[in-house]
Design an enzyme around this catalytic site. Structure first.
Site, PDB file in Angstrom:
ATOM      1  N   GLY A 134      -4.656   2.228   6.246  1.00  0.00           N
ATOM      2  CA  GLY A 134      -5.260   2.149   7.576  1.00  0.00           C
ATOM      3  C   GLY A 134      -6.413   3.128   7.767  1.00  0.00           C
ATOM      4  O   GLY A 134      -7.436   2.784   8.363  1.00  0.00           O
TER       5      GLY A 134
ATOM      6  N   GLY B 264      -3.691  -0.939   0.696  1.00  0.00           N
ATOM      7  CA  GLY B 264      -2.474  -1.278  -0.046  1.00  0.00           C
ATOM      8  C   GLY B 264      -2.629  -2.437  -1.008  1.00  0.00           C
ATOM      9  O   GLY B 264      -2.360  -2.320  -2.207  1.00  0.00           O
TER      10      GLY B 264
ATOM     11  N   ARG C 188       1.161   9.106  -4.123  1.00  0.00           N
ATOM     12  CA  ARG C 188       0.816  10.027  -3.023  1.00  0.00           C
ATOM     13  C   ARG C 188       1.353  11.443  -3.272  1.00  0.00           C
ATOM     14  O   ARG C 188       0.746  12.413  -2.821  1.00  0.00           O
ATOM     15  CB  ARG C 188       1.328   9.478  -1.699  1.00  0.00           C
ATOM     16  CG  ARG C 188       0.419   8.401  -1.132  1.00  0.00           C
ATOM     17  CD  ARG C 188       0.884   7.931   0.221  1.00  0.00           C
ATOM     18  NE  ARG C 188      -0.122   7.072   0.840  1.00  0.00           N
ATOM     19  CZ  ARG C 188       0.082   6.379   1.953  1.00  0.00           C
ATOM     20  NH1 ARG C 188       1.242   6.456   2.590  1.00  0.00           N
ATOM     21  NH2 ARG C 188      -0.882   5.643   2.459  1.00  0.00           N
TER      22      ARG C 188
ATOM     23  N   LYS D  28      -6.693 -12.211   7.001  1.00  0.00           N
ATOM     24  CA  LYS D  28      -7.198 -12.517   8.335  1.00  0.00           C
ATOM     25  C   LYS D  28      -8.504 -11.842   8.709  1.00  0.00           C
ATOM     26  O   LYS D  28      -8.648 -10.633   8.565  1.00  0.00           O
ATOM     27  CB  LYS D  28      -6.138 -12.116   9.357  1.00  0.00           C
ATOM     28  CG  LYS D  28      -4.921 -13.006   9.291  1.00  0.00           C
ATOM     29  CD  LYS D  28      -3.960 -12.645  10.389  1.00  0.00           C
ATOM     30  CE  LYS D  28      -2.868 -13.705  10.515  1.00  0.00           C
ATOM     31  NZ  LYS D  28      -1.895 -13.332  11.543  1.00  0.00           N
TER      32      LYS D  28
HETATM   33  C1  3PG Z   1       0.510   4.999   5.763  1.00  0.00           C
HETATM   34  O1  3PG Z   1       1.447   4.856   4.973  1.00  0.00           O
HETATM   35  O2  3PG Z   1      -0.339   4.117   5.987  1.00  0.00           O
HETATM   36  C2  3PG Z   1       0.354   6.329   6.426  1.00  0.00           C
HETATM   37  O3  3PG Z   1       1.350   7.190   5.982  1.00  0.00           O
HETATM   38  C3  3PG Z   1       0.376   6.191   7.917  1.00  0.00           C
HETATM   39  O4  3PG Z   1       1.580   5.662   8.346  1.00  0.00           O
HETATM   40  P1  3PG Z   1       1.635   4.910   9.739  1.00  0.00           P
HETATM   41  O5  3PG Z   1       0.841   3.641   9.583  1.00  0.00           O
HETATM   42  O6  3PG Z   1       3.102   4.673  10.005  1.00  0.00           O
HETATM   43  O7  3PG Z   1       1.023   5.825  10.762  1.00  0.00           O
HETATM   44 MG    MG Z   2      -0.100   2.244   7.638  1.00  0.00          MG
END
Ligand code: 3PG
Ligand code: MG
Length: 392
Positions: A373, A350, A36, A193
């Protein structure tokens, strides 16, 4: 695109507030994966080259509005300075004076924004305070764009705003994969899931031609059709939902691809004794840990004519050898076709990125997203507040 880029704003002599996502994995105060940080370099360089002073703003972890010393962004500074090849001024506490002292050519990083409760609350006052520190706002944090926080949402409406290079790249890649893709399009979705990826599956059956479902999710779909899955991880309470998705796919003409053969074992561990059997022949006392070779061959056959592929989730328990095999074999094929110029391939999330890295194909996709996310929510067809705010 409806948003501006760095090329559209005059940055000469400006203090440029750059929202980045450097929420990187750390162990004992050291960064263990710099991806990142590596990916924000083009934006920082371009701001400097245009005569602006980059003031980086970011979050780390989830400190919930309180100062949590272990979540200080100061731990990231040595790696950030290394990668940017110059010192980075770390600014916490009373930002004002330190910011006023910055000179052309300097780079600054503010302390973890989430130490302030105003950040996650998308508080107007906190956004105002951040806005007072700069002249221009750049959002380069696609992976945090699913959060409507002060630094990703409210702030974008207070200053001249644009997307950074990474944000541009992420949005263009996703647009190419799902917005206006070259067809046929295949999506591979895996993970434990169904319940966490319902919206995703619902959206994908409307958008793609073939949907490969792998991992624990596949077991839920098999069980919903009355197929025995033994002791496998499966959400039996999601059976109706799974059947609804299958029915919806029939109406949209999307082919749902489930395992045709399976690798089963008694134990969930590395090198557990295992066998490959037909789907439906999972012994009562065993669990499905991977898709088998017939499934892989079928997927490869589909990929032959595929023009665009989007991937979120592995096909099996790739962390435990040899249950990585289906995932890695399919990744080999995706890599081969991408390198041959026959396929546009985009991956994110991830687990997915971990699987791609473990397979050695991290440089062989058309694009690998830095987002988890946010990638998922974009694939679900949701509006990302951080992107919407840039569109004004
Ligand atoms: C992540 O690592 O998915 C982003 O930096 C967002 O982080 P968060 O899910 O804590 O908002
Ligand atoms: Mg996250």
């Amino acid at each position: 695109m409806a948003w501006k880029t760095l090329d559209d704003l005059d940055l000469t002599g400006k203090r440029v507030l750059v929202r980045v996502d450097i929420n990187v994995p750390m162990e004992d105060g050291h960064v263990t994966d710099t991806t990142r940080i590596d990916r924000i370099v083009p934006t920082v360089r371009d701001v400097l080259a245009a005569g602006g002073i980059p003031i980086l703003m970011a979050h780390y972890g989830r400190p919930k509005g309180k100062v949590v010393p272990e979540m200080s962004l100061s731990y990231v500074v040595p790696t950030l300075s290394d990668i940017l090849d110059q010192p980075v001024a770390f600014i916490d506490g009373d930002y004002g004076d330190r910011i006023a002292a910055l000179q052309a050519g300097d780079i600054a990083l503010l302390e973890n924004l989430r130490f302030n409760p105003g950040e996650e609350a998308n508080d107007a006052g906190f956004a105002q305070r951040l806005a007072s520190l700069g002249d221009v706002y750049v959002n380069d944090a696609f992976s945090a764009a699913h959060r409507a926080h002060a630094s990703t949402e409210a702030l974008a409406r207070l200053l001249p705003a644009c997307a950074g290079r990474l944000m541009q790249e992420e949005l263009s890649a996703l647009e190419a994969a799902l917005g206006t893709p070259e067809r046929p399009v295949v999506a591979i979705v895996g993970g434990a899931k169904v319940s966490t990826k319902l919206d995703l599956l619902g959206n994908l059956v409307e958008k793609v031609d073939h949907l490969v479902i792998g991992g624990g999710m596949a077991n839920t779909f098999l069980a919903a059709q009355g197929i025995g899955v033994g002791k496998s991880l499966a959400e039996h309470e999601m059976a109706n939902t799974a059947r609804d998705i299958i029915a919806k796919a029939k109406t949209t003409g999307c082919e749902i691809i489930l395992p045709r053969d399976i690798v089963v074992a008694k134990e969930f561990k590395e090198n557990a004794q295992h066998q490959t059997v037909a789907t439906g022949a999972c012994p009562e006392d065993q669990m499905i840990l991977d898709a088998g070779p017939a499934t892989v061959d079928y997927i490869k056959g589909v990929l032959k004519d595929t023009k665009t592929l989007i991937m979120n989730g592995p096909l099996g328990v790739f962390e435990l050898a040899p249950f990585h095999k289906a995932t890695f074999d399919v990744l080999d094929e995706i890599a081969r076709q991408t390198k041959a110029g026959q396929l546009v391939s985009v991956a994110g999330g991830g687990d997915t990125v971990a699987a791609v890295n473990a397979s050695g194909h991290e440089d062989d996709f058309t694009y690998i997203s830095t987002a988890g996310g946010a990638f998922l929510e974009w694939m679900e067809g949701k509006t990302l507040p951080g992107v919407a705010a840039l569109e004004g």
